[in-house]
Design a protein around this motif. Structure first.
Motif, short mmCIF file in Angstrom:
data_model
loop_
_atom_site.label_atom_id
_atom_site.label_comp_id
_atom_site.label_asym_id
_atom_site.label_seq_id
_atom_site.Cartn_x
_atom_site.Cartn_y
_atom_site.Cartn_z
N SER A 78 0.82 -1.21 0.00
CA SER A 78 0.00 0.00 0.00
C SER A 78 0.86 1.26 0.00
O SER A 78 0.49 2.28 -0.57
CB SER A 78 -0.93 0.01 1.22
OG SER A 78 -0.19 -0.11 2.42
N GLU A 79 1.98 1.18 0.65
CA GLU A 79 2.95 2.28 0.66
C GLU A 79 4.35 1.67 0.79
O GLU A 79 4.52 0.53 1.23
CB GLU A 79 2.69 3.23 1.83
CG GLU A 79 2.82 2.58 3.19
CD GLU A 79 2.67 3.57 4.32
OE1 GLU A 79 3.16 4.70 4.16
OE2 GLU A 79 2.07 3.20 5.35
N VAL A 80 5.35 2.43 0.40
CA VAL A 80 6.72 1.94 0.46
C VAL A 80 7.26 2.17 1.87
O VAL A 80 7.52 3.31 2.28
CB VAL A 80 7.61 2.66 -0.58
CG1 VAL A 80 9.07 2.22 -0.42
CG2 VAL A 80 7.12 2.37 -1.98
N ARG A 81 7.39 1.08 2.61
CA ARG A 81 7.91 1.17 3.98
C ARG A 81 9.36 0.67 4.03
O ARG A 81 9.74 -0.18 4.81
CB ARG A 81 7.03 0.36 4.92
CG ARG A 81 5.65 0.98 5.10
CD ARG A 81 4.78 0.26 6.10
NE ARG A 81 4.28 -1.01 5.56
CZ ARG A 81 4.49 -2.18 6.13
NH1 ARG A 81 5.22 -2.27 7.23
NH2 ARG A 81 3.99 -3.30 5.61
N VAL A 82 10.15 1.25 3.15
CA VAL A 82 11.58 0.94 3.05
C VAL A 82 12.32 2.27 3.14
O VAL A 82 11.98 3.21 2.39
CB VAL A 82 11.91 0.25 1.70
CG1 VAL A 82 13.40 0.06 1.54
CG2 VAL A 82 11.19 -1.10 1.61
N PRO A 83 13.28 2.40 4.02
CA PRO A 83 13.98 3.68 4.14
C PRO A 83 14.80 4.00 2.90
O PRO A 83 15.21 3.08 2.17
CB PRO A 83 14.89 3.48 5.36
CG PRO A 83 15.10 2.01 5.44
CD PRO A 83 13.81 1.40 4.97
N ARG A 84 15.02 5.27 2.66
CA ARG A 84 15.85 5.64 1.52
C ARG A 84 17.30 5.24 1.77
O ARG A 84 17.80 5.33 2.89
CB ARG A 84 15.78 7.14 1.26
CG ARG A 84 16.48 7.50 -0.05
CD ARG A 84 16.87 8.94 -0.21
NE ARG A 84 17.61 9.12 -1.45
CZ ARG A 84 18.92 8.89 -1.58
NH1 ARG A 84 19.64 8.51 -0.55
NH2 ARG A 84 19.52 9.06 -2.76
N ALA A 85 17.96 4.81 0.71
CA ALA A 85 19.39 4.52 0.76
C ALA A 85 20.01 5.00 -0.55
O ALA A 85 19.32 5.10 -1.58
CB ALA A 85 19.64 3.03 0.95
N ASP A 86 21.30 5.27 -0.54
CA ASP A 86 21.97 5.71 -1.76
C ASP A 86 22.04 4.60 -2.80
O ASP A 86 21.95 4.86 -4.00
CB ASP A 86 23.40 6.18 -1.43
CG ASP A 86 23.41 7.36 -0.48
OD1 ASP A 86 22.71 8.34 -0.76
OD2 ASP A 86 24.10 7.28 0.56
N VAL A 87 22.21 3.38 -2.32
CA VAL A 87 22.34 2.22 -3.22
C VAL A 87 21.32 1.17 -2.81
O VAL A 87 21.17 0.86 -1.62
CB VAL A 87 23.76 1.62 -3.16
CG1 VAL A 87 23.86 0.36 -4.03
CG2 VAL A 87 24.81 2.65 -3.59
N LEU A 88 20.62 0.60 -3.79
CA LEU A 88 19.70 -0.50 -3.54
C LEU A 88 20.23 -1.72 -4.28
O LEU A 88 20.44 -1.69 -5.50
CB LEU A 88 18.29 -0.16 -4.03
CG LEU A 88 17.22 -1.23 -3.80
CD1 LEU A 88 15.88 -0.58 -3.50
CD2 LEU A 88 17.09 -2.16 -5.00
N ALA A 89 20.45 -2.80 -3.53
CA ALA A 89 20.90 -4.07 -4.11
C ALA A 89 19.79 -5.10 -3.97
O ALA A 89 19.11 -5.14 -2.94
CB ALA A 89 22.17 -4.55 -3.42
N ALA A 90 19.61 -5.94 -4.98
CA ALA A 90 18.56 -6.95 -4.92
C ALA A 90 18.90 -8.14 -5.80
O ALA A 90 19.02 -7.98 -7.02
CB ALA A 90 17.21 -6.35 -5.34
N GLY A 91 19.05 -9.29 -5.19
CA GLY A 91 19.17 -10.53 -5.95
C GLY A 91 17.79 -11.15 -6.03
O GLY A 91 17.51 -12.14 -5.36
#
Length: 475
Positions: A78-91
């Protein structure tokens, strides 16, 4: 192994046990968020990466907790509950694209998890400056390159991220030890992007070639020495539980003797067959043709690969039937998956001079210099000379994790050592640290002018980090 107080921050989605964490920490990054749905992996991640942060009294951004979050779907629904970061990594999960699955790609529910990443990138208050994605090589294969991969590239550009049109395919075996390479052939697709705004991202100035284009580090598979470069554990330090069982030794011994006799009958310069030889399909060439004809008459013709397989096995058997027939009583007693054998070790040699895999589809043999990609199912590499499987510690080394990394879980009852089966699964699912570090570092340096406009701290940190990530983990 706590993260250093660095200039840039990073988020770690589908984090596993922290391969990306290790790579970005070595590049000068500071953790602010991780999500992982597997409870065992979460507990190991917490023990190795967050526990030291808690114990050191490290400060985190407001609202960030020292914990590994769960399902990224719930955190972006419903909303983005992820804090901001300079780099996002995702496997992000590879099963929808893996050759071992049904290859349904975006049509399979798990394939849509890329869209949960896209929701974070679309949020102006949460979007990172640099994105680092990883998946199996088949994401850029014929089934997915012009569909799923192209969709990912198009979506990133619509969200304002500049990225290459072609996939960056890379493996740790291509890197020399001095750059954090490892003797593991593990081809993976890396997708790197940085934020420039939609107009620029979709302009003709977009680059087509990935960071690995034209790469030649002058390092080959045959330059590796597994015992020296991993290194393997001294034999006296290996627990007996990793040794092969008597039934497994019996199977290896039978195939070893059979193939040795066959090799003696080969012509000069001729090798053992590279196609899978299957005891259950040993028959005369005439019988093989009868099977093929019968299938066509039933209206169920065999595909070309199976026709070739049947013919090659029949020819191999008929040529060497004097040897093979003497081994029938032994081979008859083996389980079906052990009556199939695939030689990929070059010139004929004793099995004690190879790396073996007991796979669900049969026994596969490779050269002893390096190992094939670790996988998340039970087919751990077998060292022919020591008649044992690789230990979890050795698989962690293959993934570039430091020896300070432990297969321990944080629990309510305190730290506990986890089961080997879970450790092998996690290493098979993991991101190789050296490969991730290399492509990230090279990408940031190549695009430092643009990245500096939105996150100068990323560029400054990367420029000051060593070429070899292993240096950041030395005592």
């Amino acid at each position: 192994m706590s993260s250093n107080a660095a200039g840039f921050t990073f988020s770690d989605l589908f984090a596993g046990i922290g391969g990306f964490h290790a790579a970005l920490h070595a590049a000068g990054g500071r953790w602010v968020f991780a999500s992982e749905i597997d409870k065992d992996a979460k507990a190991v991640y917490d023990y190795n990466w967050l526990r030291p942060l808690r114990e050191s009294g490290a400060k985190l951004p407001e609202g960030v907790k020292f914990e590994v979050s769960g399902d990224i779907v719930e955190l972006t629904e419903s909303e983005v509950r992820v804090p901001r970061a300079d780099v996002l990594a995702a496997g992000f999960p590879c099963q929808p694209f893996s050759k071992s699955g049904f290859q349904r790609g975006m049509d399979e529910t798990r394939g849509t998890l890329f869209w949960n990443i896209a929701k974070i990138l679309a949020d102006p208050e949460k979007r990172p400056s640099v994105v680092l994605l990883e998946n199996v090589r088949n994401l850029a294969g014929p089934r997915h390159r012009d569909t799923t991969f192209k969709t990912i590239v198009m979506t990133l550009r619509q969200l304002g991220y500049r990225t290459a049109s072609k996939p960056a395919i890379f493996s740790p075996h291509l890197l020399p030890p001095s750059l954090g390479g490892r003797p593991q052939v593990r081809d993976r697709v890396f997708i790197l992007a940085h934020y420039v705004g939609r107009d620029r991202a979709e302009s003709k100035e977009c680059f087509d070639d990935p960071i690995t284009a034209g790469l030649d580090l002058k390092w080959r598979k045959t330059d590796w020495n597994l015992r020296r470069d991993l290194p393997l554990l001294p034999q006296q330090r290996v627990e007996r539980k990793y040794e092969l069982e008597s039934a497994e030794l019996k199977i290896i011994d039978a195939w070893d003797r059979l193939l040795a006799e066959v090799a003696q009958r080969l012509e000069p310069g001729e090798r053992l067959p590279g196609f899978p030889i299957w005891y259950d399909d040993f028959r005369s060439p005439a019988e093989a043709e009868d099977m093929i004809d019968a299938a066509e008459l039933r209206g169920e013709p065999y595909p070309r690969w199976k026709r070739d397989f049947l013919r090659k096995n029949a020819f191999f058997y008929w040529r060497h039937r004097a040897v093979i027939d003497r081994f029938r009583p032994e081979l008859d007693s083996f389980p079906p998956s052990r009556r199939k054998f695939e030689w990929q070790a070059g010139d004929a040699k004793p099995l004690s001079e190879t790396i073996m895999h007991f796979r669900p589809s049969g026994i596969r043999v490779k050269r002893p210099d390096y190992v094939p990609a670790l996988v998340a199912i039970t087919q751990t590499s077998i060292l022919g000379d020591e008649r044992r499987r690789l230990t979890p510690r050795e698989t962690a080394r293959l993934q570039g994790l430091p020896d300070s990394f432990e297969f321990m879980q944080t629990t309510d009852r305190g730290p506990i050592k986890q089961r080997d089966a879970a450790s092998y699964k996690q290493m098979g699912n993991g991101v190789n640290v050296g490969a991730a570090y290399y492509v990230f570092r090279e990408y940031v340096l190549a695009h430092s002018n643009e990245i500096s406009r939105v996150s100068p701290q990323v560029v400054e940190s990367v420029k000051s980090c060593p070429a070899n990530p292993d240096e950041r983990f030395q005592p």
